[in-house]
Design a protein around this motif. Structure first.
Motif, PDB file in Angstrom:
ATOM      1  N   MET A 250      -4.507   6.099  -3.490  1.00  0.00           N
ATOM      2  CA  MET A 250      -3.437   5.259  -2.957  1.00  0.00           C
ATOM      3  C   MET A 250      -2.993   5.796  -1.613  1.00  0.00           C
ATOM      4  SD  MET A 250      -1.319   4.639  -6.520  1.00  0.00           S
ATOM      5  CE  MET A 250      -1.754   6.231  -7.185  1.00  0.00           C
ATOM      6  N   TRP A 251      -2.388   4.923  -0.832  1.00  0.00           N
ATOM      7  CA  TRP A 251      -1.947   5.281   0.517  1.00  0.00           C
ATOM      8  C   TRP A 251      -0.586   4.642   0.783  1.00  0.00           C
ATOM      9  CZ3 TRP A 251      -4.248   2.382   5.322  1.00  0.00           C
ATOM     10  CH2 TRP A 251      -3.602   2.802   6.497  1.00  0.00           C
ATOM     11  N   GLN A 252       0.423   5.476   1.006  1.00  0.00           N
ATOM     12  CA  GLN A 252       1.733   4.962   1.429  1.00  0.00           C
ATOM     13  C   GLN A 252       1.680   4.835   2.948  1.00  0.00           C
ATOM     14  OE1 GLN A 252       5.365   7.429   1.610  1.00  0.00           O
ATOM     15  NE2 GLN A 252       6.256   6.038   0.101  1.00  0.00           N
ATOM     16  N   TYR A 253       1.642   3.591   3.424  1.00  0.00           N
ATOM     17  CA  TYR A 253       1.368   3.375   4.845  1.00  0.00           C
ATOM     18  C   TYR A 253       2.586   2.969   5.663  1.00  0.00           C
ATOM     19  CZ  TYR A 253       1.351  -1.690   3.898  1.00  0.00           C
ATOM     20  OH  TYR A 253       1.716  -2.973   3.525  1.00  0.00           O
ATOM     21  N   THR A 254       3.701   2.637   5.008  1.00  0.00           N
ATOM     22  CA  THR A 254       4.902   2.272   5.761  1.00  0.00           C
ATOM     23  C   THR A 254       6.162   2.493   4.931  1.00  0.00           C
ATOM     24  OG1 THR A 254       6.009   0.499   7.019  1.00  0.00           O
ATOM     25  CG2 THR A 254       4.826  -0.154   5.031  1.00  0.00           C
ATOM     26  N   SER A 255       7.265   2.732   5.624  1.00  0.00           N
ATOM     27  CA  SER A 255       8.576   2.825   4.964  1.00  0.00           C
ATOM     28  C   SER A 255       9.454   1.654   5.384  1.00  0.00           C
ATOM     29  CB  SER A 255       9.265   4.144   5.329  1.00  0.00           C
ATOM     30  OG  SER A 255       9.508   4.206   6.727  1.00  0.00           O
ATOM     31  N   THR A 256       8.862   0.665   6.052  1.00  0.00           N
ATOM     32  CA  THR A 256       9.635  -0.482   6.551  1.00  0.00           C
ATOM     33  C   THR A 256       8.984  -1.802   6.152  1.00  0.00           C
ATOM     34  OG1 THR A 256       8.463  -0.358   8.672  1.00  0.00           O
ATOM     35  CG2 THR A 256      10.579   0.792   8.515  1.00  0.00           C
ATOM     36  N   GLY A 257       8.526  -1.859   4.914  1.00  0.00           N
ATOM     37  CA  GLY A 257       7.878  -3.079   4.450  1.00  0.00           C
ATOM     38  C   GLY A 257       8.879  -4.161   4.066  1.00  0.00           C
ATOM     39  N   PRO A 258       8.402  -5.377   3.805  1.00  0.00           N
ATOM     40  CA  PRO A 258       9.291  -6.468   3.394  1.00  0.00           C
ATOM     41  C   PRO A 258       9.822  -6.285   1.971  1.00  0.00           C
ATOM     42  CG  PRO A 258       7.013  -7.176   3.301  1.00  0.00           C
ATOM     43  CD  PRO A 258       7.009  -5.811   3.918  1.00  0.00           C
ATOM     44  N   THR A 259      11.008  -6.777   1.722  1.00  0.00           N
ATOM     45  CA  THR A 259      11.720  -6.739   0.424  1.00  0.00           C
ATOM     46  C   THR A 259      12.156  -5.327   0.070  1.00  0.00           C
ATOM     47  OG1 THR A 259      10.451  -8.669  -0.315  1.00  0.00           O
ATOM     48  CG2 THR A 259      11.716  -7.469  -1.984  1.00  0.00           C
ATOM     49  N   VAL A 260      11.225  -4.387  -0.041  1.00  0.00           N
ATOM     50  CA  VAL A 260      11.582  -2.971  -0.164  1.00  0.00           C
ATOM     51  C   VAL A 260      10.820  -2.219   0.915  1.00  0.00           C
ATOM     52  CG1 VAL A 260      11.979  -3.144  -2.644  1.00  0.00           C
ATOM     53  CG2 VAL A 260       9.763  -2.390  -1.809  1.00  0.00           C
ATOM     54  N   GLY A 261      11.326  -1.057   1.286  1.00  0.00           N
ATOM     55  CA  GLY A 261      10.769  -0.343   2.420  1.00  0.00           C
ATOM     56  C   GLY A 261       9.386   0.234   2.216  1.00  0.00           C
ATOM     57  N   ASP A 262       9.185   0.982   1.130  1.00  0.00           N
ATOM     58  CA  ASP A 262       7.936   1.721   0.952  1.00  0.00           C
ATOM     59  C   ASP A 262       6.839   0.823   0.389  1.00  0.00           C
ATOM     60  OD1 ASP A 262       9.331   3.872   1.849  1.00  0.00           O
ATOM     61  OD2 ASP A 262       9.526   4.845  -0.091  1.00  0.00           O
ATOM     62  N   HIS A 263       5.817   0.569   1.198  1.00  0.00           N
ATOM     63  CA  HIS A 263       4.671  -0.211   0.738  1.00  0.00           C
ATOM     64  C   HIS A 263       3.428   0.655   0.748  1.00  0.00           C
ATOM     65  CE1 HIS A 263       5.760  -4.650   0.482  1.00  0.00           C
ATOM     66  NE2 HIS A 263       6.908  -4.031   0.664  1.00  0.00           N
ATOM     67  N   ASP A 264       2.507   0.315  -0.138  1.00  0.00           N
ATOM     68  CA  ASP A 264       1.339   1.138  -0.388  1.00  0.00           C
ATOM     69  C   ASP A 264       0.100   0.264  -0.571  1.00  0.00           C
ATOM     70  OD1 ASP A 264       2.952   3.817  -1.211  1.00  0.00           O
ATOM     71  OD2 ASP A 264       3.880   2.085  -2.157  1.00  0.00           O
ATOM     72  N   LYS A 265      -1.051   0.891  -0.391  1.00  0.00           N
ATOM     73  CA  LYS A 265      -2.312   0.201  -0.635  1.00  0.00           C
ATOM     74  C   LYS A 265      -3.144   1.013  -1.622  1.00  0.00           C
ATOM     75  CE  LYS A 265      -2.521  -2.258   3.784  1.00  0.00           C
ATOM     76  NZ  LYS A 265      -2.273  -3.584   3.182  1.00  0.00           N
ATOM     77  N   PHE A 266      -3.599   0.336  -2.662  1.00  0.00           N
ATOM     78  CA  PHE A 266      -4.520   0.958  -3.607  1.00  0.00           C
ATOM     79  C   PHE A 266      -5.917   0.815  -3.042  1.00  0.00           C
ATOM     80  CE2 PHE A 266      -7.242   1.444  -7.240  1.00  0.00           C
ATOM     81  CZ  PHE A 266      -6.594   2.367  -8.047  1.00  0.00           C
ATOM     82  N   ASN A 267      -6.692   1.877  -3.099  1.00  0.00           N
ATOM     83  CA  ASN A 267      -8.012   1.902  -2.486  1.00  0.00           C
ATOM     84  C   ASN A 267      -9.036   1.220  -3.396  1.00  0.00           C
ATOM     85  OD1 ASN A 267     -10.018   2.480  -0.639  1.00  0.00           O
ATOM     86  ND2 ASN A 267     -10.249   4.617  -1.276  1.00  0.00           N
TER      87      ASN A 267
END
Length: 279
Positions: A250-267
């Motif tokens: 997994m990769w936490q790529y931003t703390s300013t995503g929509p709806t909630v800040g922390d968005h992530d991508k599963f590889n």
């Protein structure tokens, strides 16, 4: 019209002005010497308020946003008490399919929003799991793993529950490496993941940033073959990984995503997320 007459300040007035100047200088010196907190506010956060990436943003900053990928990735989020009651249906409809919820910190803090967040993610159809914010200078790794498992971090083979996460990163309350040497930090992490696996039958995911890992574990490579990696880096690409891992899960790529800040991508695609949940 008479010009105002310049009057020299009295001795008492001179003393008052001098006192104000000295006080102002002292205040500036004190502020400049005060250690900045992990959130950059200059105030140490309240114990229990830490969340994934609290120190990554402060210490490493934002270096860009993802620009594209050659593999399928699945969007996810991570939440804590900072998000309060989460609008899970909004996230689901936006394409978020998995989530991690902060359960515990140390051996005394429990996320008061955990029931709504953990249950709410499940109710809308997400695959979800829980994470523990490590505070290695407060108690041992095994003790914190026990507290985590006993208060929301357990795993069940229902196809919708992800293994627990050890969030080990910059110390928001003090010294970056929690006052531990690299060998002491590695031993603490080993105690946590060993106890978690003994209690749940699953290998815990390790969340960290490459820079912190290098600084505080000496870039130890011994967990790469056993524990999935969740890497934090707010940039256009994952970049260099900690030693021992050939790929990230997994990769936490931003703390300013929509709806909630922390968005992530599963590889990987959603079926790979399900595979991790099933063990």
């Amino acid at each position: 019209m008479r010009r105002p007459i310049a009057v020299a300040p009295s001795h008492s007035r001179r003393l008052l002005v001098s006192g104000v100047l000295l006080a102002s200088q002292s205040l500036l010196l004190a502020l400049s010497a005060a250690p900045a907190s992990a959130d950059g506010a200059g105030v140490t956060p309240v114990r229990g308020s830490a969340h994934m990436g609290i120190g990554v943003l402060a210490h490493e900053g934002v270096q860009g946003l993802p620009t594209g990928t050659r593999v399928t990735q699945t969007e996810g989020v991570d939440v804590s008490s900072h998000q309060g009651n989460v609008a899970w249906s909004t996230l689901w409809n936006s394409g978020v399919k998995w989530a991690y919820v902060k359960a515990t910190e140390g051996t005394s803090y429990r996320n008061p929003y955990h029931p709504q967040q953990y249950g709410g993610a499940y109710d809308v159809g997400m695959i979800r799991g829980a994470y523990h914010f490590a505070v290695p200078d407060s108690s041992g790794g095994a003790a914190q793993a026990d507290y985590f498992v006993d208060h929301g971090g357990a795993w069940s083979k229902d196809g919708r529950t992800l293994p627990g996460v050890l969030d080990i990163e910059y110390n928001p309350y003090g010294e970056t490496c929690y006052g531990k040497s690299a060998s002491q930090m590695v031993a603490w992490i080993r105690d946590f993941v060993n106890r978690y696996e003994a209690r749940t039958g699953r290998a815990a995911v390790i969340y960290t940033s490459t820079n912190w890992w290098k600084q505080c574990t000496g870039n130890y490579s011994g967990f790469g073959s056993t524990n999935p990696l969740w890497v934090a880096r707010y940039a256009s690409a994952v970049g260099e990984l900690p030693a021992g891992w050939d790929f990230h899960t997994m990769w936490q790529y931003t703390s300013t995503g929509p709806t909630v800040g922390d968005h992530d991508k599963f590889n990987g695609a959603l079926d790979r997320v399900r595979e991790l949940a099933n063990g």
